[in-house]
Design a protein around this motif. Structure first.
Motif, PDB file in Angstrom:
ATOM      1  N   MET B 157     -41.206  17.826 -20.521  1.00  0.00           N
ATOM      2  CA  MET B 157     -41.254  17.507 -21.956  1.00  0.00           C
ATOM      3  C   MET B 157     -42.701  17.233 -22.364  1.00  0.00           C
ATOM      4  O   MET B 157     -43.186  17.713 -23.396  1.00  0.00           O
ATOM      5  CB  MET B 157     -40.446  16.257 -22.258  1.00  0.00           C
ATOM      6  N   TYR B 158     -43.371  16.417 -21.565  1.00  0.00           N
ATOM      7  CA  TYR B 158     -44.750  16.015 -21.862  1.00  0.00           C
ATOM      8  C   TYR B 158     -45.673  17.228 -21.884  1.00  0.00           C
ATOM      9  O   TYR B 158     -46.433  17.436 -22.836  1.00  0.00           O
ATOM     10  CB  TYR B 158     -45.218  14.998 -20.813  1.00  0.00           C
ATOM     11  N   ALA B 161     -44.902  19.429 -24.962  1.00  0.00           N
ATOM     12  CA  ALA B 161     -45.310  18.871 -26.253  1.00  0.00           C
ATOM     13  C   ALA B 161     -46.810  18.992 -26.467  1.00  0.00           C
ATOM     14  O   ALA B 161     -47.278  19.117 -27.601  1.00  0.00           O
ATOM     15  CB  ALA B 161     -44.873  17.419 -26.348  1.00  0.00           C
ATOM     16  N   ARG B 162     -47.586  18.942 -25.401  1.00  0.00           N
ATOM     17  CA  ARG B 162     -49.036  19.037 -25.530  1.00  0.00           C
ATOM     18  C   ARG B 162     -49.457  20.359 -26.132  1.00  0.00           C
ATOM     19  O   ARG B 162     -50.511  20.477 -26.766  1.00  0.00           O
ATOM     20  CB  ARG B 162     -49.717  18.856 -24.169  1.00  0.00           C
ATOM     21  N   GLY B 164     -47.106  22.362 -27.868  1.00  0.00           N
ATOM     22  CA  GLY B 164     -46.095  22.797 -28.823  1.00  0.00           C
ATOM     23  C   GLY B 164     -45.084  23.748 -28.235  1.00  0.00           C
ATOM     24  O   GLY B 164     -44.555  24.616 -28.935  1.00  0.00           O
ATOM     25  N   GLY B 263     -36.230  16.883 -31.907  1.00  0.00           N
ATOM     26  CA  GLY B 263     -37.223  16.952 -30.847  1.00  0.00           C
ATOM     27  C   GLY B 263     -36.869  16.120 -29.631  1.00  0.00           C
ATOM     28  O   GLY B 263     -35.791  15.527 -29.538  1.00  0.00           O
ATOM     29  N   ASP B 264     -37.825  16.078 -28.694  1.00  0.00           N
ATOM     30  CA  ASP B 264     -37.637  15.248 -27.508  1.00  0.00           C
ATOM     31  C   ASP B 264     -38.578  14.058 -27.576  1.00  0.00           C
ATOM     32  O   ASP B 264     -39.244  13.850 -28.607  1.00  0.00           O
ATOM     33  CB  ASP B 264     -37.845  16.076 -26.231  1.00  0.00           C
ATOM     34  N   TYR B 266     -41.436  13.453 -26.555  1.00  0.00           N
ATOM     35  CA  TYR B 266     -42.837  13.729 -26.854  1.00  0.00           C
ATOM     36  C   TYR B 266     -42.983  14.586 -28.111  1.00  0.00           C
ATOM     37  O   TYR B 266     -43.822  14.324 -28.972  1.00  0.00           O
ATOM     38  CB  TYR B 266     -43.508  14.426 -25.657  1.00  0.00           C
ATOM     39  N   SER B 267     -42.136  15.612 -28.220  1.00  0.00           N
ATOM     40  CA  SER B 267     -42.300  16.517 -29.368  1.00  0.00           C
ATOM     41  C   SER B 267     -41.895  15.861 -30.681  1.00  0.00           C
ATOM     42  O   SER B 267     -42.232  16.370 -31.749  1.00  0.00           O
ATOM     43  CB  SER B 267     -41.498  17.805 -29.148  1.00  0.00           C
ATOM     44  N   THR B 270     -44.945  15.566 -32.569  1.00  0.00           N
ATOM     45  CA  THR B 270     -45.668  16.767 -32.976  1.00  0.00           C
ATOM     46  C   THR B 270     -44.845  17.686 -33.878  1.00  0.00           C
ATOM     47  O   THR B 270     -45.398  18.548 -34.542  1.00  0.00           O
ATOM     48  CB  THR B 270     -46.121  17.575 -31.742  1.00  0.00           C
ATOM     49  N   ASP B 271     -43.541  17.499 -33.885  1.00  0.00           N
ATOM     50  CA  ASP B 271     -42.647  18.351 -34.667  1.00  0.00           C
ATOM     51  C   ASP B 271     -42.678  17.895 -36.125  1.00  0.00           C
ATOM     52  O   ASP B 271     -42.344  16.737 -36.422  1.00  0.00           O
ATOM     53  CB  ASP B 271     -41.235  18.241 -34.095  1.00  0.00           C
TER      54      ASP B 271
END
Lengths: 92, 296
Positions: B157-158, B161-162, B164, B263-264, B266-267, B270-271
């Protein structure tokens, strides 16, 4: 390739590091300044850690946490690693 | 080779200035992993005039040193981190100003601690916890106690997300191994071309060190009940599959709404859709008129 058993010169290590940094930056290895601070290459912290892991696998030894802090350029780090490995070989 | 602690890493990252007719401020406690500027998406989704500042735990010397050294014998604690951050509130929130305190992940644990034991000169309107797990029995676990497949999933996930990206394992993947993460990372561009397993393993080791640090701090923490009305926002794909408030109902003032965002873990930062959802929650809190008792 694990180089645990053979001697690595500072030059070889320098070339390996420059090649890896160049690949990540998508530039030619010859364009990498060996005396530039690692921080200034624009590699983020995760990319630096990935590179560290690959370096450790290639040289066959784990680097101390502070290695990069005290040897913050390709040339300095290469010289340090070569010296450390030579010292380990002598002690063995 | 470890990244040097950045001597210039700041504690406070202003992302949006409060307007002349301020609609309030948002202070976000951020523990690291992703850069503090990741909350720019939230700042952009909030109405104009709402000030946003990120309090970056990595900008606290004692926390950054712990993270860099991996030494868990330091005297640092959740309380000491909370005390240190509360000194920033006076600087960032004008007298009489309204603000919402937000904490993401471990940042939620610290943000909650800031609202307890009279640490804050002025309490926030609301405490908003973003996909955070409460530091209470039943929810405290060391890295070694967690399933390896769960840890690898969090790591994926991490990484995703970094950049996208969403990293998904192939059907025949061993979920407790990094192989599938490497393959998915290279395929999606979440990992740079040429990345190998030794490099990924090094990064995974640092990721686990970060979890160990936070787990160590949580283990030594004895939280009080926060007097601040709280909202819990959970990512659709949270760290834990369990539904509900993840223990926060035991140490917050009832009722505790639990809201889901896309999202999760992390995301969700960013989402844009997730940022919009969280911004909506925060905006609603700032718009709420509260009784005088919440002001000191």
């Amino acid at each position: 390739m694990d180089n645990t058993a053979r001697t690595l010169t500072a030059r070889e290590i320098e070339e390996w590091l420059a090649g890896k940094v160049a690949a990540r930056l998508e530039v030619e290895p010859d364009s990498i300044d060996r005396d530039q601070y690692f921080d200034d290459f624009g590699l983020d912290s995760t990319e630096a850690l990935v590179l560290a892991g690959e370096l450790e696998a290639w040289i066959g030894m784990e680097l101390q946490t502070t290695a990069l802090w005290y040897h913050p350029t390709i040339s300095e780090l290469a010289a340090y690693i070569a010296e450390e490995r030579a010292g380990d070989a002598t002690a063995a | 080779m470890q990244p040097r602690p950045d001597p210039g890493r700041r504690l406070v990252h202003p992302l949006a200035e409060a307007g002349p007719r301020s609609k309030g401020r948002v202070l976000v406690v951020h523990p690291g992993a992703l850069p503090p500027t990741v909350h720019r998406h939230l700042a952009d989704a909030l109405p104009d005039g709402v000030g946003v500042d990120v309090l970056d735990l990595q900008g606290l010397g004692e926390y950054a040193d712990l993270a860099a050294s991996g030494c868990l014998t330091s005297a640092a604690s959740v309380e000491s981190l909370a005390r240190r951050l509360t000194t920033e509130i006076d600087d960032r929130v004008p007298l009489g100003g309204r603000y919402v305190l937000v904490g993401w992940s471990f940042g939620g644990v610290v943000a909650h601690a800031m609202t307890c034991h009279d640490l804050l000169p002025r309490l926030p309107e609301r405490l908003v916890l973003l996909d955070s797990i409460a530091p209470v029995p039943g929810y405290k676990a060391t890295v070694e106690e967690l399933e390896p497949s769960l840890l690898v999933d969090w790591f994926a996930m991490y990484l995703g997300a970094r950049r996208g990206q969403l990293l998904q394992p192939a059907p025949d993947s061993r979920l407790d191994r990094l192989d599938w993460v490497l393959e998915a990372g290279l395929q999606t561009g979440a990992l740079a071309p040429g990345t190998g397993l030794p490099g990924l393993a090094k990064l995974y080791g640092r990721f686990l060190d970060g979890l160990r640090l936070n787990s160590h701090l949580v283990d030594g923490h004895r939280p009080a009940v926060s007097p601040v009305p709280t909202v819990a926002v959970r990512a659709e794909r949270s760290l834990l599959a369990e539904q509900g408030p993840l223990g926060w109902d035991r140490i917050t003032t009832a009722p505790l709404p639990v809201i889901t965002c896309p999202g999760d873990h992390y995301s969700m930062l960013t989402d844009p859709a997730a940022a919009a959802r969280v911004a909506g929650v925060i905006t609603a809190q700032l718009a709420t008129t509260l009784p005088r008792e919440t002001q000191r």
